[in-house]
Design a protein around this motif. Structure first.
Motif, PDB file in Angstrom:
ATOM      1  N   GLY A 119      37.868 -37.417  22.967  1.00 30.86           N
ATOM      2  CA  GLY A 119      38.961 -37.924  23.791  1.00 30.86           C
ATOM      3  C   GLY A 119      39.902 -38.860  23.063  1.00 30.86           C
ATOM      4  N   LEU A 120      39.429 -39.451  21.976  1.00 33.93           N
ATOM      5  CA  LEU A 120      40.273 -40.376  21.225  1.00 33.93           C
ATOM      6  C   LEU A 120      41.496 -39.649  20.659  1.00 33.93           C
ATOM      7  CD1 LEU A 120      39.202 -43.174  21.215  1.00 33.93           C
ATOM      8  CD2 LEU A 120      38.215 -42.805  18.954  1.00 33.93           C
ATOM      9  N   ALA A 123      43.791 -38.561  23.511  1.00 27.02           N
ATOM     10  CA  ALA A 123      44.597 -39.655  24.045  1.00 27.02           C
ATOM     11  C   ALA A 123      45.771 -39.930  23.111  1.00 27.02           C
ATOM     12  CB  ALA A 123      43.741 -40.908  24.206  1.00 27.02           C
ATOM     13  N   GLY A 124      45.546 -39.797  21.822  1.00 22.72           N
ATOM     14  CA  GLY A 124      46.631 -39.956  20.852  1.00 22.72           C
ATOM     15  C   GLY A 124      47.676 -38.863  21.020  1.00 22.72           C
ATOM     16  N   LEU A 129      51.645 -38.671  19.647  1.00 23.49           N
ATOM     17  CA  LEU A 129      51.413 -38.900  18.222  1.00 23.49           C
ATOM     18  C   LEU A 129      51.148 -37.573  17.514  1.00 23.49           C
ATOM     19  CD1 LEU A 129      49.065 -42.031  18.265  1.00 23.49           C
ATOM     20  CD2 LEU A 129      51.546 -41.946  18.106  1.00 23.49           C
ATOM     21  N   GLU A 131      49.228 -35.396  14.401  1.00 19.27           N
ATOM     22  CA  GLU A 131      47.853 -35.428  13.893  1.00 19.27           C
ATOM     23  C   GLU A 131      47.687 -36.507  12.812  1.00 19.27           C
ATOM     24  OE1 GLU A 131      45.267 -33.866  14.986  1.00 19.27           O
ATOM     25  OE2 GLU A 131      46.029 -32.163  16.144  1.00 19.27           O
ATOM     26  N   LEU A 132      48.676 -36.598  11.933  1.00 18.86           N
ATOM     27  CA  LEU A 132      48.576 -37.568  10.834  1.00 18.86           C
ATOM     28  C   LEU A 132      48.560 -39.000  11.365  1.00 18.86           C
ATOM     29  CD1 LEU A 132      48.449 -37.910   7.768  1.00 18.86           C
ATOM     30  CD2 LEU A 132      50.939 -38.141   7.788  1.00 18.86           C
ATOM     31  N   LYS A 133      49.440 -39.269  12.322  1.00 23.75           N
ATOM     32  CA  LYS A 133      49.477 -40.627  12.889  1.00 23.75           C
ATOM     33  C   LYS A 133      48.189 -40.938  13.644  1.00 23.75           C
ATOM     34  CE  LYS A 133      54.444 -41.291  13.282  1.00 23.75           C
ATOM     35  NZ  LYS A 133      55.611 -41.059  14.157  1.00 23.75           N
ATOM     36  N   ASN A 137      46.143 -44.149  12.490  1.00 23.22           N
ATOM     37  CA  ASN A 137      46.155 -45.284  13.411  1.00 23.22           C
ATOM     38  C   ASN A 137      44.909 -45.399  14.276  1.00 23.22           C
ATOM     39  OD1 ASN A 137      48.958 -46.590  13.260  1.00 23.22           O
ATOM     40  ND2 ASN A 137      49.415 -44.405  13.320  1.00 23.22           N
ATOM     41  N   ILE A 138      44.224 -44.278  14.482  1.00 24.54           N
ATOM     42  CA  ILE A 138      43.112 -44.306  15.424  1.00 24.54           C
ATOM     43  C   ILE A 138      41.803 -43.855  14.763  1.00 24.54           C
ATOM     44  CG2 ILE A 138      42.264 -43.452  17.642  1.00 24.54           C
ATOM     45  CD1 ILE A 138      45.295 -42.868  18.273  1.00 24.54           C
ATOM     46  N   PRO A 141      40.602 -45.915  11.374  1.00 23.11           N
ATOM     47  CA  PRO A 141      40.190 -47.309  11.643  1.00 23.11           C
ATOM     48  C   PRO A 141      38.929 -47.424  12.510  1.00 23.11           C
ATOM     49  CG  PRO A 141      42.538 -47.049  12.042  1.00 23.11           C
ATOM     50  CD  PRO A 141      42.000 -45.683  11.772  1.00 23.11           C
ATOM     51  N   VAL A 142      38.820 -46.580  13.524  1.00 25.04           N
ATOM     52  CA  VAL A 142      37.644 -46.667  14.395  1.00 25.04           C
ATOM     53  C   VAL A 142      36.402 -46.193  13.641  1.00 25.04           C
ATOM     54  CG1 VAL A 142      36.558 -45.840  16.519  1.00 25.04           C
ATOM     55  CG2 VAL A 142      38.985 -46.401  16.502  1.00 25.04           C
ATOM     56  N   ILE A 218      34.223 -54.044  16.365  1.00 25.60           N
ATOM     57  CA  ILE A 218      35.009 -53.870  17.574  1.00 25.60           C
ATOM     58  C   ILE A 218      34.386 -54.724  18.664  1.00 25.60           C
ATOM     59  CG2 ILE A 218      35.620 -52.212  19.345  1.00 25.60           C
ATOM     60  CD1 ILE A 218      35.737 -50.111  17.097  1.00 25.60           C
ATOM     61  N   PRO A 219      35.136 -55.678  19.218  1.00 26.97           N
ATOM     62  CA  PRO A 219      34.564 -56.587  20.210  1.00 26.97           C
ATOM     63  C   PRO A 219      34.139 -55.830  21.457  1.00 26.97           C
ATOM     64  CG  PRO A 219      36.708 -57.335  19.458  1.00 26.97           C
ATOM     65  CD  PRO A 219      36.549 -55.948  18.962  1.00 26.97           C
TER      66      PRO A 219
ATOM     67  N   GLU B  83      54.322 -28.599  15.274  1.00 27.29           N
ATOM     68  CA  GLU B  83      53.626 -29.781  15.779  1.00 27.29           C
ATOM     69  C   GLU B  83      54.570 -30.862  16.296  1.00 27.29           C
ATOM     70  OE1 GLU B  83      51.392 -31.974  12.915  1.00 27.29           O
ATOM     71  OE2 GLU B  83      50.452 -33.204  14.463  1.00 27.29           O
ATOM     72  N   ASN B 101      39.529 -43.051  27.639  1.00 28.18           N
ATOM     73  CA  ASN B 101      39.922 -42.806  26.242  1.00 28.18           C
ATOM     74  C   ASN B 101      40.839 -43.874  25.668  1.00 28.18           C
ATOM     75  OD1 ASN B 101      38.470 -40.464  26.375  1.00 28.18           O
ATOM     76  ND2 ASN B 101      40.233 -39.161  26.746  1.00 28.18           N
TER      77      ASN B 101
END
Ligand SMILES: Nc1ncnc2c1ncn2[C@@H]1O[C@H](COP(=O)(O)OP(=O)(O)OP(=O)(O)O)[C@@H](O)[C@H]1O
Ligand SMILES: [Mg+2]
Lengths: 220, 255
Positions: A119-120, A123-124, A129, A131-133, A137-138, A141-142, A218-219, B83, B101
């Motif tokens: 889902g991450l 959601a992007g 967004l 695919e590259l972003k 960005n998501i 980092p996660v 991640i808090p 895309e 999400n």
């Protein structure tokens, strides 16, 4: 056994040991940084929809992981020049350790990536967004925060692997320890001190990374 | 004026299994359409097609007059758009998911800002003020610097709705936004959705909350086995369901 410990020769040469340690840390940091880049690419490659990409990444990772690192070091330093790729000792070692690190880190990153909820990405996508972003960005980092604990272990192993640079006469801590040993015949003292330095430095790296983990966690 | 959303003859299969078998649906500006139907009837799949999260084999979806997802190329062959185009069209619809999400490494306000900065290319300050405005609207301004892991499910869902709607979409898509929530958290999320509906937002929502669907919808659509089995106004659908299937379905769901 009655052995007279005498560390004076080592204290006299502490600057060499410090220099060697410094070089080892440098080699580790540079190789880990490059290895992270390679590892990320390989991890995405292994999960790619394109068969060729996947094949290349899997072949790279399994080939490197099934070769002893000492063999890789010797191969890159002695065999590659025969094929027209001549690097100096330090560059050759960085090259080798980066490639080696890349294969191990790729495995860590890959399992981090497959563990992320699907889902991450969606959601992007839903907020427009590309695919590259989404990756930069998501996803990365996660994933990076999630795998930090296993990365730490790998980083420490890779630092210890820099001791193998001595095999091609890169003047790291192990190299100088051997030199002092040969010149002074203080076998026990030399290797005791060298081991201690590795232990202490690894411990320090571990606690540094643990602190980094806590800061980046991640808090929740 | 062209409708906000116009779906015609939509077919979608997963492998051999046809999940959507010819859907026609039109939403005008300000319409609030609820999709109801039993599990597996294709409601989620329909929303995901509208948001181009799924490919579909046949049919056409128009958003404010623009055909999305595909282009007819020579010889009546359909081609998926590149895309970038897809991403731009997706940003015209806002989607809220059952599982929220949210991006776990970002605070509430950063979650809302990301699309504004990266897709809408807003400056950071502007993005922040837009994000804060929407967080306030969903009652989350006090928690804007909290991370998703520090929020309750209902709070996370409200942030997720703010994230979608801050993009200023033409239509909002809600997929069972309350079904992952503890019962006591459902009301706060439904209140947000209702508030947006009253404000004239066009929306297509999947819900199992029949009472809510009845209150909020301008039209209710009952899906069964990949088809629209019956549709009508709230009063028609809940007051006088025509087909036996809908009667059965309503009898089995508490209102
Ligand atoms: N990715 C997928 N691959 C294969 N089949 C799928 C996939 N997603 C959904 N399906 C199938 O498509 C059908 C419709 O699913 P969908 O999720 O749209 O139903 P739904 O109406 O949203 O149900 P629910 O009320 O349970 O959410 C189901 O039979 C489901 O098993
Ligand atoms: Mg569903």
């Amino acid at each position: 056994m009655n052995y007279d410990f005498n560390f004076s020769v080592i204290w006299r040469n502490w600057d060499l040991l410090a220099q060697g340690l410094g070089l080892g840390l440098f080699l580790a940091i540079v190789s880990i940084a490059i290895g992270c880049g390679i590892g990320l690419l390989a991890a995405f490659g292994m999960l790619s929809r394109q068969k060729t990409l996947r094949w290349i990444a899997v072949a790279y990772v399994s080939a490197i992981r099934n070769t002893p690192i000492l063999v890789l070091i010797l191969f890159c330093y002695f065999a590659l020049p025969q094929l027209g790729i001549a690097l100096d000792k330090i560059s050759s070692f960085i090259f080798t350790l980066s490639i080696y690190a890349g294969a191990y880190l790729a495995e860590v990153f890959r399992s981090g990536l497959v563990a992320l909820p699907k889902g991450l990405r969606e959601a992007g996508l839903a907020i427009g967004l590309t695919e590259l972003k989404i990756k930069t960005n998501i996803i990365i980092p996660v994933m990076f925060r999630n795998v930090l604990p296993s990365l730490s272990n790998n980083f420490i192993s890779l630092f210890k692997d820099t001791s193998l640079a001595a095999a091609i006469a890169v003047p790291d801590l192990t190299f100088y320890a051997r030199k002092i040993n040969v010149e002074s015949f203080r076998v026990i003292e030399t290797w005791m001190v060298a081991s201690m330095i590795y232990v202490v430095v690894c411990y320090m790296i571990a606690s540094l990374l643990r602190r980094l983990e806590q800061r980046l966690a991640i808090p929740r | 004026m062209s409708p906000i959303l116009n779906i015609s003859g939509l077919h979608k299969s997963f492998g051999q299994v046809e999940v959507l078998k010819g859907i026609d649906l039109t939403l005008q500006q300000g319409d609030v359409v609820s999709l109801i139907g039993s599990s597996g009837s294709g409601k989620t799949t329909l929303l995901r097609c509208v948001n181009l999260l799924e490919d579909f084999e046949q049919g056409e979806i128009e958003l404010v007059g623009e055909t999305i997802g595909y282009r007819e190329s020579s010889g009546s062959q359909r081609r998926r758009l590149p895309e970038r185009e897809i991403a731009r069209q997706r940003a015209m619809t806002g989607m809220a998911f059952q599982q929220f999400n949210l991006f776990p490494h970002m605070t509430a306000v950063q979650n809302v800002m990301l699309g504004l900065i990266k897709t809408k290319r807003m400056a950071k300050d502007e993005a922040r003020s837009v994000a804060e405005k929407w967080l306030e609207r969903v009652g989350m301004e006090a928690r804007r610097d909290h991370f998703p892991g520090q929020l309750s499910g209902g709070q996370q869902q409200r942030v997720a709705i703010a994230r979608a709607i801050a993009m200023n979409p033409q239509i909002m898509l809600f997929d069972e936004v309350t079904s992952a929530l503890d019962p006591e958290l459902v009301a706060e999320v439904l209140a947000v959705v209702r508030d947006l509906a009253n404000d004239g937002m066009t929306m297509l929502l999947v819900t199992h909350e029949m009472r809510f669907a009845r209150d909020v919808s301008t039209k209710v659509v009952f899906m069964h086995q990949g088809r629209i089995h019956e549709e009508g106004t709230s009063e028609e659908m809940f007051g006088a369901p025509k087909t036996e299937r809908l009667q059965g379905f309503l009898a089995n769901s508490q209102i």
